[in-house]
Motif scaffolding. Structure first.
Motif, PDB file in Angstrom:
ATOM      1  N   PHE A   1      55.411  37.575  13.358  1.00 24.79           N
ATOM      2  CA  PHE A   1      54.544  38.167  12.344  1.00 24.79           C
ATOM      3  C   PHE A   1      53.526  39.044  13.049  1.00 24.79           C
ATOM      4  CE2 PHE A   1      51.687  38.387   8.731  1.00 24.79           C
ATOM      5  CZ  PHE A   1      52.566  38.334   7.652  1.00 24.79           C
ATOM      6  N   THR A   2      53.342  40.255  12.549  1.00 28.39           N
ATOM      7  CA  THR A   2      52.424  41.191  13.183  1.00 28.39           C
ATOM      8  C   THR A   2      50.987  40.959  12.724  1.00 28.39           C
ATOM      9  OG1 THR A   2      52.833  42.807  11.435  1.00 28.39           O
ATOM     10  CG2 THR A   2      54.122  43.022  13.443  1.00 28.39           C
ATOM     11  N   SER A   3      50.050  41.358  13.580  1.00 26.78           N
ATOM     12  CA  SER A   3      48.635  41.243  13.229  1.00 26.78           C
ATOM     13  C   SER A   3      48.244  42.256  12.166  1.00 26.78           C
ATOM     14  CB  SER A   3      47.767  41.442  14.473  1.00 26.78           C
ATOM     15  OG  SER A   3      48.025  42.725  15.056  1.00 26.78           O
TER      16      SER A   3
ATOM     17  N   ALA B   1      57.843  44.275  10.997  1.00 28.51           N
ATOM     18  CA  ALA B   1      56.548  43.677  10.698  1.00 28.51           C
ATOM     19  C   ALA B   1      56.600  42.164  10.571  1.00 28.51           C
ATOM     20  CB  ALA B   1      55.981  44.263   9.404  1.00 28.51           C
ATOM     21  N   HIS B   2      57.762  41.620  10.191  1.00 27.57           N
ATOM     22  CA  HIS B   2      57.854  40.179   9.956  1.00 27.57           C
ATOM     23  C   HIS B   2      59.306  39.729  10.047  1.00 27.57           C
ATOM     24  CE1 HIS B   2      58.983  41.775   6.034  1.00 27.57           C
ATOM     25  NE2 HIS B   2      57.799  42.362   5.971  1.00 27.57           N
ATOM     26  N   GLY B   3      59.533  38.650  10.764  1.00 31.38           N
ATOM     27  CA  GLY B   3      60.860  38.064  10.864  1.00 31.38           C
ATOM     28  C   GLY B   3      60.751  36.573  10.619  1.00 31.38           C
ATOM     29  N   ILE B   4      61.509  36.053   9.652  1.00 34.49           N
ATOM     30  CA  ILE B   4      61.336  34.661   9.238  1.00 34.49           C
ATOM     31  C   ILE B   4      62.653  33.903   9.316  1.00 34.49           C
ATOM     32  CG2 ILE B   4      59.395  35.234   7.745  1.00 34.49           C
ATOM     33  CD1 ILE B   4      61.261  35.006   5.343  1.00 34.49           C
ATOM     34  N   HIS B   5      62.555  32.585   9.199  1.00 34.06           N
ATOM     35  CA  HIS B   5      63.714  31.692   9.160  1.00 34.06           C
ATOM     36  C   HIS B   5      64.484  31.952   7.862  1.00 34.06           C
ATOM     37  CE1 HIS B   5      66.031  27.941   9.216  1.00 34.06           C
ATOM     38  NE2 HIS B   5      65.586  27.720  10.443  1.00 34.06           N
TER      39      HIS B   5
END
Length: 405
Positions: free
Chosen positions: A275-277, A291-295
């Motif tokens: 997750f990016t700041s 910008a975001h990588g999730i399960h």
């Protein structure tokens, strides 16, 4: 040679191409730079995965002109059943047939539809395969130099290259992340019994097992299998002979689909969280996995990216109508505010689910099932979770409702 557009999109995956096609409908020009070879990318065996597309994101795809090309290719999900190790009670979310919670779609169909729409778009230039060796962001615009010497100028740079986004790295945007001790073993199965458009997710301490309904093929029932295993076991599980592979899947799923056969052979992918700041910087916006990588536990990865696309498209279209520079900090700040909270909530929620269901033991299992029973008895909570799964909660960009801007 110098090329110019309103928006420069680095990365021609699902999110990058969707953004380009969406902007084209409102006369905002874009140049998409992608490293993939289009001939190989469109081969049938290039990517055998399937993706769960939430109903709101399906409306987005239809609203930007993909309805005809995707017609009949997505399998509607009418029911989602979740259980803890097949123990009662399970948690059941039911949707009406005319408003499914989502659709299971083979990646190759979506890739083909987006590629054809991109080529047909009047205001999109697709450079593929191509690679940006240098980018520069200034107060008056952005520019990029490609490996073959071509130069591109634009008002806004969009980073859409995925989790390892060099655009994000070059901007010095901090990243929080970790590797899960998990890998997803993925394949498509033929099966004896019909799936009745039910998606099953069965949680075990080692990781969840999901069976996701797909369209029948040549008269045979099909579902996608996403089997989460400890990372160190992934190769062994992926390479199991057919008989023990199917025996273990049957055991873990309670044999709900009957006799199994391979429609595609297993592949394995390590799982991680990042997750990016922040999602924006000077004349820069990040979308999707950049910008975001999730399960994949809740099937929301691509959907978050498409929600980014819908929000950014709406903001840029409104900015253009007001005569604003598309790289204006005011527009980018609005995008960041709109998307950051939703992305964080979904990312944190999926990470919490991974950790909650990873707790072993009878007591933990009992507590989870008590929670299931309570949720089943509280309709407003079930409706909240169903709205989240559909992508219908919060302030929605108009494209996610199927409406034009």
């Amino acid at each position: 040679m110098q090329l110019k557009a309103d928006v420069l999109i680095l990365g021609g995956g699902f999110a990058g191409m969707t953004l380009a096609v969406a902007l084209d409908r409102y006369n905002i020009s874009s140049i998409v730079v992608d490293t993939s070879d289009p001939i190989r990318m469109l081969e049938k065996g290039y990517d055998g995965r399937t993706t769960a597309i939430a109903s709101s994101c399906w409306k987005l795809l239809e609203a930007i002109g993909l309805k005809e090309s995707l017609e009949g290719k997505g399998c509607p999900i009418h029911t989602v059943r979740t259980s803890d190790q097949l123990k009662a009670p399970d948690l059941c979310f039911e949707s009406s047939k005319d408003n499914p919670s989502g659709y299971m779609l083979e990646n190759r169909y979506l890739r083909q539809a987006l590629y054809e729409a991109t080529l047909a778009a009047e205001h999109v230039t697709l450079l593929q395969p191509a690679h940006a060796v240098e980018t520069e962001r200034r107060h008056d615009g952005v520019s990029a130099t490609l490996a073959d010497g071509r130069k591109i100028t634009a008002s806004l740079l969009v980073g859409a290259e995925g989790r390892a986004s060099p655009t994000r790295q070059a901007a010095g945007i901090n990243l929080t992340g970790w590797n899960y001790n998990h890998a997803a073993v993925i394949c498509t199965l033929f099966h004896e019994k019909p799936h009745h458009h039910i998606a099953h997710e069965i949680f075990y301490p080692k990781g969840p097992v999901a069976l996701l309904p797909m369209q029948d093929q040549e008269g045979r029932h099909r579902s996608a299998l996403v089997w989460t295993v400890p990372r160190q076991e992934a190769e062994a599980v992926k390479n199991l002979p057919e008989r023990p592979f199917f025996a273990e899947v049957t055991r873990l799923t309670g044999g709900i689909l009957g006799k199994l056969d391979f429609a595609s052979h297993p592949t394995a992918y390590p799982l991680s969280f990042q997750f990016t700041s922040k999602m924006t910087d000077l004349r820069l916006a990040l979308i999707a996995d950049a910008a975001h990588g999730i399960h994949p536990i809740a099937g929301q990865g691509l959907n978050l990216g498409l929600r980014d696309v819908a929000a950014l498209t709406e903001i840029l279209v409104e900015g253009r109508r007001l005569g604003m520079d598309l790289g204006d900090a005011i527009l980018l700040e609005r995008y960041a505010r709109w998307r950051s909270l939703d992305n964080f909530a979904i990312a944190a929620g999926t990470d919490a689910l991974v950790r909650i269901f990873a707790v072993p033991g009878k007591v933990a299992s009992f507590v989870r099932r008590v929670g299931f029973k309570a949720i089943n008895n509280m309709g407003f909570i079930k409706n909240f979770f169903l709205a989240e799964a559909r992508g219908d909660s919060g302030k929605l960009p108009r494209l996610l409702t199927g409406n034009s801007l």
